[in-house]
Design an enzyme around this catalytic site. Sequence first.
Site, short mmCIF file in Angstrom:
data_model
loop_
_atom_site.label_atom_id
_atom_site.label_comp_id
_atom_site.label_asym_id
_atom_site.label_seq_id
_atom_site.Cartn_x
_atom_site.Cartn_y
_atom_site.Cartn_z
N SER A 174 0.59 -1.03 0.05
CA SER A 174 -0.11 -0.01 -0.14
C SER A 174 0.78 1.19 0.09
O SER A 174 1.80 1.21 0.65
CB SER A 174 -0.82 0.03 1.42
OG SER A 174 -1.81 1.09 1.19
N THR A 202 -10.35 2.80 -14.96
CA THR A 202 -9.66 3.79 -15.33
C THR A 202 -8.11 3.95 -14.41
O THR A 202 -8.80 4.20 -13.17
CB THR A 202 -9.94 4.97 -16.01
OG1 THR A 202 -11.05 4.63 -16.86
CG2 THR A 202 -8.82 5.95 -16.53
N CYS A 215 -7.62 0.28 12.76
CA CYS A 215 -8.64 -0.10 12.23
C CYS A 215 -9.59 -0.65 13.33
O CYS A 215 -10.63 -0.35 13.59
CB CYS A 215 -8.76 -1.45 11.42
SG CYS A 215 -7.62 -0.99 9.88
N1 PLP Z 1 -2.55 -4.98 5.62
C1 PLP Z 1 -1.83 -4.15 6.66
C2 PLP Z 1 -0.80 -4.99 7.45
C3 PLP Z 1 -2.22 -3.08 7.00
O1 PLP Z 1 -1.52 -2.46 8.01
C4 PLP Z 1 -2.88 -2.19 6.39
C5 PLP Z 1 -3.35 -0.75 6.72
O2 PLP Z 1 -3.51 -0.49 7.89
C6 PLP Z 1 -3.77 -2.87 5.32
C7 PLP Z 1 -3.36 -4.14 5.08
C8 PLP Z 1 -4.67 -2.25 4.51
O3 PLP Z 1 -4.25 -1.19 3.58
P1 PLP Z 1 -4.80 -0.12 2.98
O4 PLP Z 1 -5.21 0.97 4.15
O5 PLP Z 1 -4.30 0.66 1.90
O6 PLP Z 1 -6.27 -0.49 2.51
#
Ligand code: PLP
Length: 395
Positions: free
Chosen positions: A198, A236, A324
């Site tokens: 990401s 796109t 999260c």
């Molecule tokens: N996987 C991990 C280990 C993460 O820390 C995160 C983001 O907190 C994600 C996936 C999700 O990434 P994105 O925020 O780009 O959806």
Amino acid sequence: MRKIYMDNSATTRVSARAYERTAEVLRDSYGNPSSIYGEARDAKIILEEARSQVASVLNSRPEEIYFTGSGTEADNWAIRSAFEKNGRKGHLITTAIEHHAVLHTCEYLEKQGCDVTYLPVEEDGIISLDKLQDSIRPDTFLITIMYANNEVGTIQPVAEIAAVAREHKILFHTDAVQAFGKIPIDVKELGVDMLSVSAHKIHGPKGVGCLYVRKGVNLPPFLLGGAQERKKRAGTENLASIAGFGVAAVESMENRQEKNRKLKEMTDYLVERVLREIPYTRLNGDQEKRIPGNVNFSFQFVEGESLLLLLENQGVMASSGSACTSGSLDPSHVLLAMGLPHEIAHGSLRISLDSEENNMEDVRHLADVLPGIISRLRDMSPLYEDHLKGCQTGE
Ligand code: PLP
């Protein structure tokens, strides 16, 4: 008051170079990379340059990189399409400490008839390779295990897991969102089949990520529509953000050794002072096998949310668990999986430092204010009061 951002595992400030590139492309390159006239060809060149930049950091071929709208999308794609490819049946192996982008996808697949093993982790937050071997079944089609954990920073033995997967001819996906740009990753050397990344965790723009898919793994498409991303991910392209992502990816590995040395100096200092000055504190996760800059403490008799509020009063922005799970009162599933009791998992604090964002002065400030905040919170805690009474009566 000076604001000190220490939540770089949640997201990062966009770097000056990534910002400039994103803004430049947004302003000047409005062509659709799928069209054929000059403007579009320029856009296509920008897109492919970014793909090569990301590929160079992973040591992959550019055509093995598929841009997505986030790390979450990359995780969803890898896991759901692997299930699809396997005829929507079979068994997959993951761990109890994955990010929700992986965990909730696996739970969803369980409802679709997939069998899922959630491997436990040891007290240090790392899986046991023996337990992984033991959980493999003849119908196991996928192993998905994260590279580095977003809460405690621990790094899994990814190359060894990939070797196990290869030996059994099972696909292996790793969520490398927290590892990418912080430690060197060579997909060829590791032998992974799929790997998620990401941009916003490495000073790139939000809303863009990618999935590395090894050549030869014929993964079904995730989004249907146009022919973008070699017909695997229609829509796109978010060209400006992808261009910024490419720049941020290359930038993240520049002087990485020096950046990691600085991060280690800061985290070592913090850990030493906190463990020495604050009783009933533990450092979560393996001490060595962790991503640079991450520190995760649990303070007994303290409630994480209150701790964050008092820290913010002192200018410090951090988190308790992952971005999260903050906002929910549940203790972290990662800390619980590592064997911490609920009441201790509740009092956790994740500090994620960045070599550009933070300096020793920030860390000293945190180490100076933390003991006072913890004792203030403990003074208000009935559990702490009971504990002290117990100590006095020798119970
Ligand atoms: N996987 C991990 C280990 C993460 O820390 C995160 C983001 O907190 C994600 C996936 C999700 O990434 P994105 O925020 O780009 O959806």
